[in-house]
Design a protein around this motif. Structure first.
Motif, PDB file in Angstrom:
ATOM      1  N   SER A  95       0.828  -1.204   0.000  1.00 27.97           N
ATOM      2  CA  SER A  95       0.000   0.000   0.000  1.00 27.97           C
ATOM      3  C   SER A  95       0.865   1.258   0.000  1.00 27.97           C
ATOM      4  CB  SER A  95      -0.913   0.003   1.224  1.00 27.97           C
ATOM      5  OG  SER A  95      -0.134   0.048   2.408  1.00 27.97           O
ATOM      6  N   GLY A  96       2.181   1.091  -0.170  1.00 29.16           N
ATOM      7  CA  GLY A  96       3.091   2.220  -0.155  1.00 29.16           C
ATOM      8  C   GLY A  96       3.727   2.451   1.203  1.00 29.16           C
ATOM      9  N   ALA A  97       3.334   1.683   2.210  1.00 29.35           N
ATOM     10  CA  ALA A  97       3.891   1.834   3.556  1.00 29.35           C
ATOM     11  C   ALA A  97       5.232   1.099   3.659  1.00 29.35           C
ATOM     12  CB  ALA A  97       2.906   1.278   4.582  1.00 29.35           C
ATOM     13  N   ASP A  98       5.914   1.306   4.773  1.00 26.55           N
ATOM     14  CA  ASP A  98       7.200   0.635   5.000  1.00 26.55           C
ATOM     15  C   ASP A  98       7.038  -0.866   5.241  1.00 26.55           C
ATOM     16  OD1 ASP A  98       8.428   3.068   4.774  1.00 26.55           O
ATOM     17  OD2 ASP A  98       8.700   3.356   6.927  1.00 26.55           O
ATOM     18  N   MET A  99       5.890  -1.290   5.762  1.00 30.71           N
ATOM     19  CA  MET A  99       5.625  -2.689   6.086  1.00 30.71           C
ATOM     20  C   MET A  99       4.734  -3.278   4.993  1.00 30.71           C
ATOM     21  SD  MET A  99       6.517  -4.584   8.795  1.00 30.71           S
ATOM     22  CE  MET A  99       6.621  -3.485  10.170  1.00 30.71           C
ATOM     23  N   VAL A 100       5.227  -4.351   4.319  1.00 30.54           N
ATOM     24  CA  VAL A 100       4.497  -4.972   3.213  1.00 30.54           C
ATOM     25  C   VAL A 100       4.265  -6.453   3.530  1.00 30.54           C
ATOM     26  CG1 VAL A 100       4.518  -5.515   0.747  1.00 30.54           C
ATOM     27  CG2 VAL A 100       5.575  -3.393   1.566  1.00 30.54           C
ATOM     28  N   PRO A 101       3.041  -6.831   3.921  1.00 32.92           N
ATOM     29  CA  PRO A 101       2.747  -8.255   4.113  1.00 32.92           C
ATOM     30  C   PRO A 101       2.718  -8.969   2.760  1.00 32.92           C
ATOM     31  CG  PRO A 101       1.081  -6.856   5.147  1.00 32.92           C
ATOM     32  CD  PRO A 101       1.926  -5.978   4.296  1.00 32.92           C
ATOM     33  N   THR A 125       4.056 -19.720   1.733  1.00 35.87           N
ATOM     34  CA  THR A 125       4.739 -18.850   2.671  1.00 35.87           C
ATOM     35  C   THR A 125       3.894 -17.608   2.960  1.00 35.87           C
ATOM     36  OG1 THR A 125       6.843 -17.730   3.096  1.00 35.87           O
ATOM     37  CG2 THR A 125       6.012 -17.626   0.863  1.00 35.87           C
ATOM     38  N   ALA A 126       4.119 -17.029   4.118  1.00 37.73           N
ATOM     39  CA  ALA A 126       3.474 -15.770   4.491  1.00 37.73           C
ATOM     40  C   ALA A 126       4.460 -15.005   5.366  1.00 37.73           C
ATOM     41  CB  ALA A 126       2.185 -16.027   5.261  1.00 37.73           C
ATOM     42  N   GLY A 127       4.462 -13.705   5.242  1.00 36.81           N
ATOM     43  CA  GLY A 127       5.386 -12.922   6.049  1.00 36.81           C
ATOM     44  C   GLY A 127       5.249 -11.442   5.777  1.00 36.81           C
ATOM     45  N   ILE A 128       6.290 -10.714   6.176  1.00 33.77           N
ATOM     46  CA  ILE A 128       6.325  -9.272   5.952  1.00 33.77           C
ATOM     47  C   ILE A 128       7.682  -8.883   5.390  1.00 33.77           C
ATOM     48  CG2 ILE A 128       4.637  -8.656   7.733  1.00 33.77           C
ATOM     49  CD1 ILE A 128       7.026  -7.923   9.526  1.00 33.77           C
ATOM     50  N   LYS A 129       7.656  -7.818   4.618  1.00 33.59           N
ATOM     51  CA  LYS A 129       8.877  -7.170   4.143  1.00 33.59           C
ATOM     52  C   LYS A 129       8.848  -5.773   4.755  1.00 33.59           C
ATOM     53  CE  LYS A 129       8.720  -9.595  -0.273  1.00 33.59           C
ATOM     54  NZ  LYS A 129       8.592  -9.462  -1.730  1.00 33.59           N
ATOM     55  N   TYR A 130       9.868  -5.455   5.513  1.00 33.25           N
ATOM     56  CA  TYR A 130       9.954  -4.134   6.135  1.00 33.25           C
ATOM     57  C   TYR A 130      11.043  -3.353   5.418  1.00 33.25           C
ATOM     58  CZ  TYR A 130      11.127  -0.479   9.437  1.00 33.25           C
ATOM     59  OH  TYR A 130      11.399   0.737  10.006  1.00 33.25           O
TER      60      TYR A 130
END
Length: 170
Positions: A95-101, A125-130
């Motif tokens: 969504s343009g934020a720093d945290m991308v699930p 897999t599931a996770g986040i990219k910060y």
């Protein structure tokens, strides 16, 4: 486990997140990332190091290839190592934020000594990219993995792993 149990949740999540496509931040269409994972699968525990290249088809849809090294320790039998060559798909809820699930699916051919016991593997897999910086990120996730036995007398093994890595987008 039927493949539909993995694909249905992935497809549902992708469809629900399509409205986010127009507001995603442009970090580049290429991603190179490396990760370290630990898995405890049945009677075996594995440690894996992966290098992957992904290409963003849209700000949310990413496809790519991966190469890895895996070392498996079997309870009471010792250890064996091998390499993996695979492909993956990830849906990024960007969504343009720093945290991308993200959620994804992958498949890989297993070679080397480990390939004598297991031909290939697949997973979700599931996770986040910060992204603390515009093009540099940290990956954290949980994956389900199933390794398919190379012979009829070798049972398939499945389990979950935890992974962490670094990402560079350009």
């Amino acid at each position: 486990m039927r493949i539909s149990k993995i694909l249905f949740p992935l497809a549902t999540g992708a469809l629900l997140a399509l409205p986010l496509a127009s507001i995603a931040q442009d970090r580049g269409v290429n991603e190179v990332f490396g990760s370290l994972a630990y898995t405890d699968i049945g009677d075996a525990s594995t440690t894996a190091i992966d290098i992957s290249y992904g290409r963003y088809l849209t700000p949310q849809h990413e496809v790519g290839v991966s190469f890895g090294y895996m070392d498996a320790d079997y309870d009471g039998l010792g250890s064996v190592d091998g390499t993996t060559l695979g492909a993956f798909y990830q849906f990024n809820f960007d969504s343009g934020a720093d945290m991308v699930p993200f959620i994804g699916a992958d498949v890989a051919y297993i070679g080397g000594d480990l390939g004598d016991a297991y031909e290939w593997g697949y997973g979700a897999t599931a996770g986040i990219k910060y992204y603390p910086y515009e093009h540099v990120g940290v990956l954290m996730g949980v994956s389900y993995m199933n390794m398919v036995g190379a012979e009829n007398f070798i049972d398939d093994e499945d389990g979950f792993n935890v992974n962490v890595g670094l990402s560079l987008r350009f």
